[in-house]
Structures are given as structure tokens and as C-alpha cells.
Design a protein around this motif. Structure first.
Motif, PDB file in Angstrom:
ATOM      1  N   PRO A  10      -3.436  -4.909 -12.092  1.00  0.00           N
ATOM      2  CA  PRO A  10      -4.058  -4.012 -11.121  1.00  0.00           C
ATOM      3  C   PRO A  10      -3.168  -2.786 -10.965  1.00  0.00           C
ATOM      4  O   PRO A  10      -1.946  -2.913 -10.994  1.00  0.00           O
ATOM      5  CB  PRO A  10      -4.073  -4.828  -9.824  1.00  0.00           C
ATOM      6  CG  PRO A  10      -3.007  -5.860  -9.980  1.00  0.00           C
ATOM      7  CD  PRO A  10      -2.686  -5.995 -11.444  1.00  0.00           C
ATOM      8  N   THR A  11      -3.772  -1.643 -10.846  1.00  0.00           N
ATOM      9  CA  THR A  11      -2.939  -0.441 -10.692  1.00  0.00           C
ATOM     10  C   THR A  11      -3.656   0.560  -9.815  1.00  0.00           C
ATOM     11  O   THR A  11      -4.875   0.472  -9.620  1.00  0.00           O
ATOM     12  CB  THR A  11      -2.593   0.167 -12.069  1.00  0.00           C
ATOM     13  OG1 THR A  11      -1.696   1.269 -11.894  1.00  0.00           O
ATOM     14  CG2 THR A  11      -3.833   0.645 -12.805  1.00  0.00           C
ATOM     15  N   TYR A  12      -2.923   1.496  -9.231  1.00  0.00           N
ATOM     16  CA  TYR A  12      -3.538   2.542  -8.410  1.00  0.00           C
ATOM     17  C   TYR A  12      -2.744   3.829  -8.516  1.00  0.00           C
ATOM     18  O   TYR A  12      -1.560   3.820  -8.866  1.00  0.00           O
ATOM     19  CB  TYR A  12      -3.706   2.098  -6.959  1.00  0.00           C
ATOM     20  CG  TYR A  12      -2.413   1.925  -6.179  1.00  0.00           C
ATOM     21  CD1 TYR A  12      -1.526   0.899  -6.483  1.00  0.00           C
ATOM     22  CD2 TYR A  12      -2.096   2.766  -5.112  1.00  0.00           C
ATOM     23  CE1 TYR A  12      -0.355   0.711  -5.757  1.00  0.00           C
ATOM     24  CE2 TYR A  12      -0.938   2.591  -4.378  1.00  0.00           C
ATOM     25  CZ  TYR A  12      -0.063   1.574  -4.705  1.00  0.00           C
ATOM     26  OH  TYR A  12       1.085   1.393  -3.990  1.00  0.00           O
ATOM     27  N   ARG A  14      -0.663   6.797  -7.798  1.00  0.00           N
ATOM     28  CA  ARG A  14       0.432   7.199  -6.915  1.00  0.00           C
ATOM     29  C   ARG A  14       1.486   7.868  -7.777  1.00  0.00           C
ATOM     30  O   ARG A  14       1.378   7.844  -9.010  1.00  0.00           O
ATOM     31  CB  ARG A  14       1.017   5.981  -6.190  1.00  0.00           C
ATOM     32  CG  ARG A  14       1.643   4.930  -7.149  1.00  0.00           C
ATOM     33  CD  ARG A  14       1.387   3.558  -6.554  1.00  0.00           C
ATOM     34  NE  ARG A  14       2.162   2.464  -7.112  1.00  0.00           N
ATOM     35  CZ  ARG A  14       1.807   1.743  -8.171  1.00  0.00           C
ATOM     36  NH1 ARG A  14       0.769   2.102  -8.909  1.00  0.00           N
ATOM     37  NH2 ARG A  14       2.513   0.695  -8.535  1.00  0.00           N
ATOM     38  N   ASP A 102       4.597  -2.629 -11.713  1.00  0.00           N
ATOM     39  CA  ASP A 102       5.958  -2.195 -11.361  1.00  0.00           C
ATOM     40  C   ASP A 102       7.056  -3.173 -11.781  1.00  0.00           C
ATOM     41  O   ASP A 102       8.235  -2.902 -11.562  1.00  0.00           O
ATOM     42  CB  ASP A 102       6.047  -1.900  -9.856  1.00  0.00           C
ATOM     43  CG  ASP A 102       5.528  -3.035  -8.987  1.00  0.00           C
ATOM     44  OD1 ASP A 102       4.827  -3.920  -9.516  1.00  0.00           O
ATOM     45  OD2 ASP A 102       5.832  -3.036  -7.785  1.00  0.00           O
TER      46      ASP A 102
HETATM   47  N1  UDP Z   1      -1.827  -2.479  -6.348  1.00  0.00           N
HETATM   48  C1  UDP Z   1      -3.056  -1.834  -6.409  1.00  0.00           C
HETATM   49  N2  UDP Z   1      -3.569  -1.289  -5.257  1.00  0.00           N
HETATM   50  C2  UDP Z   1      -2.899  -1.309  -4.074  1.00  0.00           C
HETATM   51  C3  UDP Z   1      -1.656  -1.959  -4.021  1.00  0.00           C
HETATM   52  C4  UDP Z   1      -1.155  -2.538  -5.165  1.00  0.00           C
HETATM   53  O1  UDP Z   1      -3.660  -1.766  -7.469  1.00  0.00           O
HETATM   54  O2  UDP Z   1      -3.402  -0.790  -3.071  1.00  0.00           O
HETATM   55  C5  UDP Z   1      -1.265  -3.056  -7.563  1.00  0.00           C
HETATM   56  C6  UDP Z   1       0.049  -2.429  -7.977  1.00  0.00           C
HETATM   57  O3  UDP Z   1      -0.170  -1.338  -8.847  1.00  0.00           O
HETATM   58  C7  UDP Z   1       0.744  -3.579  -8.677  1.00  0.00           C
HETATM   59  C8  UDP Z   1       0.226  -4.791  -7.915  1.00  0.00           C
HETATM   60  O4  UDP Z   1      -0.988  -4.398  -7.293  1.00  0.00           O
HETATM   61  O5  UDP Z   1       0.361  -3.683 -10.031  1.00  0.00           O
HETATM   62  C9  UDP Z   1       1.209  -5.296  -6.852  1.00  0.00           C
HETATM   63  O6  UDP Z   1       1.533  -4.233  -5.987  1.00  0.00           O
HETATM   64  P1  UDP Z   1       2.954  -4.101  -5.301  1.00  0.00           P
HETATM   65  O7  UDP Z   1       4.019  -4.378  -6.309  1.00  0.00           O
HETATM   66  O8  UDP Z   1       2.977  -2.819  -4.568  1.00  0.00           O
HETATM   67  O9  UDP Z   1       2.885  -5.273  -4.255  1.00  0.00           O
HETATM   68  P2  UDP Z   1       4.033  -6.270  -3.867  1.00  0.00           P
HETATM   69  O10 UDP Z   1       3.874  -7.392  -4.830  1.00  0.00           O
HETATM   70  O11 UDP Z   1       5.314  -5.529  -4.042  1.00  0.00           O
HETATM   71  O12 UDP Z   1       3.679  -6.595  -2.465  1.00  0.00           O
END
Ligand code: UDP
Length: 252
Positions: A10-12, A14, A102
């Protein structure tokens, strides 16, 4: 022949997106075929992601999650569900792995993924600012056998399995074989939508396997960290040129 690897990201959009996706694409380019990268965005395909994917030479599918979000703290959950539905609909037979954009992944990890029969799990190194987070998450193993979890006092009582989203992978056949679900009455895909932050992994895994006896620790002994999860503070509102293309000089 090698097993198909299906990596779901999943990606967005930014400031860091181009940086993360470029880095991940370079890693994935080194993974031997058969390999499929399913990249999912929210609302619409971004031009930046589409052009990056076209240039990688990796076999990919660029999907969109149409869901209208009320909860902005979703963190990719709905997008992962779109990928799972796609895998199920097209009966893509392979090992499914959730690779967030990430994280940093070793090539060894992708070799280990191909060894998985049903459900594999491993350590994830946590690189965080905050001292309250654990240094790593994942299984404690005796050979391939999972005998416990690395955890801290706080999360110990709450979660059943202490695995990061990038700390497990599974055989996609589980998705369309209801007899193999631990709880066939639950729809895992829909279920994942409503789960509290921090519990997505355990809730999902609880439906893939009954308990630790159905898990395979990778590599045997589980002493090796093959993926690192970076927790950077999100820099929101950072101005950056769209697509990282400069059309006019920066003004002072
Ligand atoms: N992601 C996304 N939309 C969002 C937040 C996160 O597509 O609004 C994706 C983000 O690109 C990553 C994954 O979800 O590939 C996990 O996000 P993140 O690392 O920010 O979350 P964490 O695991 O650190 O809470």
C-alpha cells in the motif's frame, strides 16, 4: 520451478513516496521471477507511482482502493484488502507478503519466502524514535518451531501474536479454501477493516492459523533480522514539486 511471490504494497502520495518506492523497486528488481508486485493506492492512481512502476521492468499490478474513507488513520488496511480480493478473484497461486513502502528488505528474505509451505514468520527490526517501542518484534524459535514471541510488558497481555505487518507471509491458497481457515465463519478481508490500530496483524493471523504449531519460523532458529521497519515522524505539509519535476526555478 520457483513458487510465485506476490508482494503487496500500500502506498500514498507524500514527500517521501518517490524515495521509498524507488528504494523498494530496486530491491524487488533483484528478486528472481516468478514475481508479482501489487501496488495499491487510495482513490486514484497517482501519476508518480504509475510512471515509476512503468520504468521498473518488474511485473506489477497497480490497483486502486475506491473506498470512501471516514477513518483517516487507516494506514493501508483497506488497500491491503483490495490486493487480497484481487488475489482471491484471480486465484493467483503463490506466497503473499505485505511489504510496506518504507521498510528495508534483504534479498535473503525473498529467498526465505520461497521456502514457506503454509505460513511463515520472522523477526522484524524496529527503528523508532520513541523509547517505548521494542527493538524487534517476531517469533522465538526452536528450529522452525515457533515457541514464543519477542514482546514488551505493555503489548504482552493484549496481542495474541507479536508480529509486524512485514513479519509474516502465507500461501495464497488459504484465501480461497474456506476449509483451511481456522475460523471459516469469519471473512478475514472484511474483518481487517474494523480492527483497532496495532491489532491488524494479530487479528489477521489469528484467522490464517490456529496456533504456533501451524507456523514456520524463518530462517530456522529465527535469530536473523531480514527486514527493518522504520518509524519516522511523518513530515506533513512538506512542500515538494509534484512528481519531483522542477518546472520553474525555486524562488527565494
Ligand atoms: N499507507 C497508505 N496510506 C496511509 C498510511 C499508510 O497507503 O494513509 C501505507 C504506507 O505507504 C506504507 C504502509 O501503509 O506502505 C504502512 O504505513 P506506515 O509505515 O506509515 O504505518 P506504520 O506501520 O508505521 O504505522
Amino acid at each position: 520451478p520457483h513458487k510465485l511471490l506476490i508482494v503487496v504494497t500500500p502506498t500514498y502520495n507524500r514527500a517521501f513516496q518517490a524515495y521509498y518506492l524507488t528504494r523498494l523497486a530496486h530491491t524487488l528488481k533483484l528478486v528472481p521471477p516468478p514475481f508479482l508486485w501489487i501496488v495499491v493506492e487510495m482513490g486514484a492512481q497517482s501519476l508518480e507511482t504509475a510512471s515509476l512502476l512503468r520504468q521498473t521492468g518488474i511485473m506489477y499490478r497497480h490497483l486502486v482502493c475506491e473506498k470512501n474513507l471516514t477513518n483517516i488513520k487507516d494506514r493501508g488496511t483497506h488497500q491491503r484488502n483490495v490486493a487480497l480480493a484481487h488475489i482471491e478473484q484471480h486465484q493467483l497461486d503463490g506466497i503473499v507478503y505485505f511489504a510496506d513502502d518504507d521498510n528495508v528488505y534483504t534479498l535473503e528474505l525473498f529467498e526465505e519466502l520461497r521456502q514457506i509451505r503454509r505460513f511463515g514468520t520472522w523477526l522484524v527490526g524496529m527503528l523508532a524514535h520513541s523509547k517505548s517501542r521494542t527493538v524487534l518484534e517476531g517469533p522465538v524459535c526452536d528450529g522452525e518451531k515457533v515457541i514464543g514471541w519477542h514482546t514488551n510488558e505493555k503489548s504482552k497481555r493484549l496481542r495474541r501474536f507479536h508480529v509486524d505487518m512485514s513479519g509474516f507471509a502465507f500461501n495464497s491458497t488459504i484465501l480461497w479454501d474456506p476449509d483451511r481457515w481456522h475460523r471459516p465463519s469469519l471473512d478475514p478481508i472484511r474483518q481487517l477493516d474494523t480492527v483497532k490500530e496495532g491489532f491488524q496483524e494479530t487479528t489477521f493471523i489469528e484467522q490464517l492459523v490456529a496456533d504456533e504449531s501451524q507456523m514456520e519460523g524463518r530462517p530456522p532458529g529465527c535469530s536473523k533480522v531480514m527486514v527493518w521497519h522504520l518509524h519516522l515522524e511523518t513530515v506533513s505539509g512538506l512542500p515538494y514539486p509534484s512528481g519531483w519535476t522542477m518546472n520553474s526555478p525555486l524562488s527565494a
